[in-house]
Design an enzyme around this catalytic site. Sequence first.
Site, PDB file in Angstrom:
ATOM      1  N   MET A  14       0.771  -0.940   0.117  1.00 19.95           N
ATOM      2  CA  MET A  14       0.057  -0.023  -0.153  1.00 19.95           C
ATOM      3  C   MET A  14       0.864   1.320  -0.078  1.00 19.95           C
ATOM      4  SD  MET A  14      -2.973   1.091  -0.257  1.00 19.95           S
ATOM      5  CE  MET A  14      -4.242   0.152   0.583  1.00 19.95           C
ATOM      6  N   ASP A 245       7.888   0.511 -13.697  1.00 17.31           N
ATOM      7  CA  ASP A 245       6.873  -0.485 -13.616  1.00 17.31           C
ATOM      8  C   ASP A 245       5.913  -0.729 -14.682  1.00 17.31           C
ATOM      9  OD1 ASP A 245       7.918  -1.182 -10.817  1.00 17.31           O
ATOM     10  OD2 ASP A 245       6.603  -0.211  -9.817  1.00 17.31           O
TER      11      ASP A 245
HETATM   12  O1  RIB Z   1       8.048   1.579  -8.239  1.00 16.90           O
HETATM   13  C1  RIB Z   1       7.172   2.076  -7.449  1.00 16.90           C
HETATM   14  C2  RIB Z   1       6.868   1.224  -6.061  1.00 16.90           C
HETATM   15  O2  RIB Z   1       7.997   1.009  -5.411  1.00 16.90           O
HETATM   16  C3  RIB Z   1       5.815   1.846  -5.365  1.00 16.90           C
HETATM   17  O3  RIB Z   1       4.528   1.546  -5.810  1.00 16.90           O
HETATM   18  C4  RIB Z   1       6.037   1.385  -3.927  1.00 16.90           C
HETATM   19  O4  RIB Z   1       5.350   0.589  -3.606  1.00 16.90           O
HETATM   20  C5  RIB Z   1       7.521   0.629  -4.050  1.00 16.90           C
HETATM   21  O5  RIB Z   1       7.458  -0.467  -4.173  1.00 16.90           O
END
Ligand code: RIB
Length: 301
Positions: A14, A245
């Site tokens: 979260m 991501d």
């Molecule tokens: O890469 C971004 C992510 O890094 C975030 O959502 C946070 O949870 C960390 O894990």
Amino acid sequence: MDGRKITVIGSINMDLVTSTTQIPKVGETVLGQSFHSIPGGKGANQAVAAARLGGDVTMIGAVGDDSFGRTLVDHLTHQGINTKNIIEVNDVSSGIASIILSAADNSIIVVPGANNSITPEIIEKHEDIIRASSILLLQLEIPLESVIRAIELAKKHGVLTILNPAPIQKLPKNLLEMVDFVTPNEHEQELLFASVEGTEQDLAELKKKCIVTKGSKGVVIYKNGKKVEIPSVQVEAVDTTGAGDSFNGALAYALCEGLGIVESCRFANVVGAISVTKLGAQTGMPTKKEVEEFLQLHKRS
Ligand code: RIB
């Protein structure tokens, strides 16, 4: 191989996001402008990025037996992700990330909590899922030995692997040798190669499997030993959290759809750019249709 399945093994957090115009110095208190709790975690973010685009995604991970954990799993299920293999761990908190957002950039502290419960034994229990995948996507927010075990199993079954080495840590050379693609950002690439032990030739070989994301400066890859630079798409960034991501999830999706590596990176680059136009790691991740609309618009301007 069974269809075009993407399996993501990784963290579920979260994100507790505070926006501030002024980042406090040690010992200082400042007033922030806003606060949001937003589902995140590098693993979950990458799974959502691939699922929004239409990928068939299974997530393997862990949450605590708390309200964050339940919210996070429900959220992933609503994104169309197979969450049956996310375990709920007793007496440990779900992972959280405390994020300070200032001028579209961020500083993050991650407390892994339940993410640390993903042991190599748990990975082994999911060997069938790994074997049935077209692509296995991993990051470094679960224990390293579990990442290594997952990649060993993927290799055993001929499954393509992508390792996003974030947050960066020292990695064994044989892990990098096993993996098909490594996706560091510039900073991570520097630290990665500063810590890997090997001859110059070993390192040169490993560099060839790197896809280096450079934010607004684009992406660098090696194709047939030759460096290819893919320029970025210029957008107005609101929050760069999760841009990497988005790139990784989209890369897995595009490769799974059968695109070549250069085309896949081009596509992932666009997805990464669109994702930074909204607050929160996952909020701005586009659907396939949104990517197509963006590209149409971009062609005209
Ligand atoms: O890469 C971004 C992510 O890094 C975030 O959502 C946070 O949870 C960390 O894990």
